[in-house]
Design an enzyme around this catalytic site. Structure first.
Site, PDB file in Angstrom:
ATOM      1  N   ASP A  96      49.301  44.071  35.020  1.00  0.00           N
ATOM      2  CA  ASP A  96      48.794  43.076  34.064  1.00  0.00           C
ATOM      3  C   ASP A  96      49.734  43.045  32.869  1.00  0.00           C
ATOM      4  O   ASP A  96      50.308  44.063  32.490  1.00  0.00           O
ATOM      5  CB  ASP A  96      47.364  43.402  33.605  1.00  0.00           C
ATOM      6  CG  ASP A  96      46.655  42.175  33.038  1.00  0.00           C
ATOM      7  OD1 ASP A  96      45.852  41.562  33.771  1.00  0.00           O
ATOM      8  OD2 ASP A  96      46.938  41.811  31.871  1.00  0.00           O
ATOM      9  N   CYS A 102      39.030  31.583  38.343  1.00  0.00           N
ATOM     10  CA  CYS A 102      37.634  31.297  38.009  1.00  0.00           C
ATOM     11  C   CYS A 102      37.598  29.940  37.314  1.00  0.00           C
ATOM     12  O   CYS A 102      36.939  29.759  36.304  1.00  0.00           O
ATOM     13  CB  CYS A 102      36.999  32.403  37.164  1.00  0.00           C
ATOM     14  SG  CYS A 102      37.875  32.768  35.648  1.00  0.00           S
ATOM     15  N   ASP A 146      44.969  36.937  40.976  1.00  0.00           N
ATOM     16  CA  ASP A 146      43.768  36.420  40.302  1.00  0.00           C
ATOM     17  C   ASP A 146      44.294  35.798  39.009  1.00  0.00           C
ATOM     18  O   ASP A 146      44.294  36.423  37.951  1.00  0.00           O
ATOM     19  CB  ASP A 146      42.801  37.583  40.035  1.00  0.00           C
ATOM     20  CG  ASP A 146      41.449  37.101  39.553  1.00  0.00           C
ATOM     21  OD1 ASP A 146      41.178  35.895  39.648  1.00  0.00           O
ATOM     22  OD2 ASP A 146      40.662  37.943  39.079  1.00  0.00           O
ATOM     23  N   GLY A 149      38.059  44.612  37.878  1.00  0.00           N
ATOM     24  CA  GLY A 149      36.902  44.504  38.780  1.00  0.00           C
ATOM     25  C   GLY A 149      37.336  44.382  40.236  1.00  0.00           C
ATOM     26  O   GLY A 149      36.832  45.103  41.108  1.00  0.00           O
ATOM     27  N   ALA A 176      43.739  43.079  35.201  1.00  0.00           N
ATOM     28  CA  ALA A 176      42.784  43.567  34.198  1.00  0.00           C
ATOM     29  C   ALA A 176      41.616  42.587  34.010  1.00  0.00           C
ATOM     30  O   ALA A 176      41.823  41.379  34.130  1.00  0.00           O
ATOM     31  CB  ALA A 176      43.511  43.763  32.870  1.00  0.00           C
ATOM     32  N   PRO A 177      40.416  43.060  33.752  1.00  0.00           N
ATOM     33  CA  PRO A 177      40.017  44.450  33.477  1.00  0.00           C
ATOM     34  C   PRO A 177      39.778  45.304  34.726  1.00  0.00           C
ATOM     35  O   PRO A 177      39.342  46.435  34.613  1.00  0.00           O
ATOM     36  CB  PRO A 177      38.722  44.288  32.685  1.00  0.00           C
ATOM     37  CG  PRO A 177      38.145  42.995  33.193  1.00  0.00           C
ATOM     38  CD  PRO A 177      39.318  42.111  33.543  1.00  0.00           C
ATOM     39  N   CYS A 193      47.848  40.439  37.724  1.00  0.00           N
ATOM     40  CA  CYS A 193      46.814  39.884  36.842  1.00  0.00           C
ATOM     41  C   CYS A 193      45.521  40.656  37.108  1.00  0.00           C
ATOM     42  O   CYS A 193      44.495  40.072  37.482  1.00  0.00           O
ATOM     43  CB  CYS A 193      46.624  38.392  37.080  1.00  0.00           C
ATOM     44  SG  CYS A 193      48.158  37.479  37.072  1.00  0.00           S
TER      45      CYS A 193
END
Ligand SMILES: C[S@@+](CC[C@H](N)C(=O)[O-])C[C@H]1O[C@@H](n2cnc3c(N)ncnc32)[C@H](O)[C@@H]1O
Length: 429
Positions: free
Chosen positions: A272, A370, A317, A253, A250-251, A248
């Site tokens: 991803d 998040c 993530d 960071g 992308a993008p 997971c």
């Protein structure tokens, strides 16, 4: 074209078609010539999304029956937003918004009357909007209930923070320049920023700036990333010579940060499911002059892309509700539904279960989201631990950030200027 009309069309994409605000703006901003007009459209669209539920309540108070045409409804909402939140001269807000109905002459009188009635009765309308928490703080009712259930002591603050404009935070590429040196370069350009004591790579800017103005941005000296997201690389504790998997990714960071943080990895594999988003990982790694193996694949079916070599470190993530980043993406309040959460939970648990066998014995897996919902965070880790005897939680011993959850650590949106984030660490026995 009238900038208010462009903004209304962007908002239609979000309100009616469920498109993300970023995607809708990306499709429409290039048609605008002047940067100041682009900035106006952007500010208007962000503002309407941020305060949608409140503006919609006020609009309904002004109407006998709802407006069926979503473009006209978006114009009405953006007219009220200009009058109540923006520093646009009131007469310009009304006349320009009315002008934007040019191709739908039937709506001219309606918008004109609505906005003038709002001006006349704004105090009373604002008072009515203040009587209910979810309207006053402009969130969907289900979300307010969920936050109050999960975080009774913090819910009100989270709702307030979700409506703030977040700071712009930078990740300094510490493999190339020290944070102190970079801060010096910013200061020389009159860009004020401050360091974050518990996150050595992070700088928070006093005011956002265009990335092109950041010293050495093109050459990879810094990237834009929230401080909470920058904690992942440290938590992963990557050592020289290790093989690291970022599913997971992308993008990209966190993948880029892991490589900056530990330049002597054996390999970083970034996976991803979305090949278009994976191209952004590639772009970012190129700018930063970093290398990784990129794979377009589903984290639920690693047998389709994995070469059988175990990883000493894994970052998941996970795809999540993103309710911790509402202040950056206020359209989430419109796009997310209560019944999105359960399928996301299933996906997150599937990913955890499918990726666990790829971790070497003694290896460390960091699970991150998040989100600020317990269902996606500590309850996921609880369920996973209950079904995996070879998994053990490593407590994140931290006092500088976050709240200790029953498993892992939760950052509540807005605390220490960070996005809402969750981290848990698991080792394999
Ligand atoms: C929270 S974002 C990741 C952000 C990224 N780690 C970073 O730091 O830039 C979640 C990502 O999960 C990806 N994703 C969703 N479902 C997936 C799946 N089944 N397998 C692999 N990736 C998936 C999405 O495409 C999205 O890019």
């Amino acid at each position: 074209m009238n900038t208010r009309l462009i903004a209304a069309r962007v908002l239609v994409r979000v309100i009616q078609d469920g498109q993300s605000l970023n995607a809708a703006l990306d499709a429409n901003l290039p048609s605008i010539e002047l940067n100041k007009d682009k900035a106006f459209v952007q500010a208007l669209c962000y503002g309407v999304c941020r305060h949608y539920y409140r503006l919609d309540f006020i609009l309904n108070e002004l109407l006998d029956k709802p407006i069926k045409d979503i473009e006209i409804k978006a114009l009405a909402l953006s007219g009220i937003y200009q009058l109540s939140y923006m520093r646009v001269k009131p007469h310009a807000a009304v006349s320009e918004t009315v002008l934007a109905t040019k191709k739908k002459p039937w709506a001219k009188g309606l918008i004109n009357a609505l906005l003038r009635n709002y001006q006349r009765d704004s105090e009373n309308l604002e008072q009515k909007a203040a009587t209910s928490n979810w309207v006053a703080l402009s969130h969907p009712h289900w979300l307010v209930q969920k936050l109050e259930q999960d975080w009774p002591e913090h819910a009100q603050n989270i709702l307030l923070e979700n409506n703030q404009q977040p700071p712009m935070s930078l990740r300094v590429n510490l493999s190339r320049i020290s944070s102190k040196q970079y801060l010096q370069q910013l200061t020389e350009l009159a860009i004020n920023a401050f360091a974050v004591d518990y996150c050595p790579s992070a700088l928070i800017l006093e005011k956002p700036v265009a990335v092109e103005l950041l010293p050495g941005f093109i050459d990879g000296l810094a990237s834009v990333q929230d401080v909470a997201a920058q904690l992942a690389a440290t938590l992963l504790d990557v050592q020289p010579g290790q093989r690291v998997l970022d599913v997971c990714a992308a993008p990209g960071g966190k993948a880029a940060h892991i490589l900056e943080h530990q330049p002597q990895l054996k390999e970083l594999v970034a996976v991803d499911i979305d090949s278009t988003r994976l191209m952004r990982v590639n772009d970012s790694l190129q700018r930063l002059n970093l290398q990784a193996t990129l794979i377009a694949g589903d984290a639920q079916t690693p047998e389709k892309w994995w070469n059988g070599q175990l990883f000493e470190r894994i970052l998941i993530d996970a795809p999540c509700s993103a309710l911790g980043v509402i202040r950056r993406h206020p359209d989430i309040k419109l796009l997310r539904r209560a019944d999105d959460i359960e399928p996301l939970q299933t996906l997150q648990q599937n990913i955890l279960k499918s990726i666990w066998p790829l971790l070497a014995p003694g290896g460390l897996l960091v699970y991150a989201t998040c989100s600020i919902l317990k269902q996606e965070n500590e309850q996921q880790i609880e369920a996973f631990l209950a079904s995996h005897a070879d998994a053990r939680e490593v407590i994140i011993e931290e006092t500088a950030w976050g709240i200790k959850a029953c498993h892992g650590r939760q950052i509540i949106t807005g605390t220490k200027a960070m996005d809402g984030f969750y981290y848990a660490k698991l080792v394999k026995d």
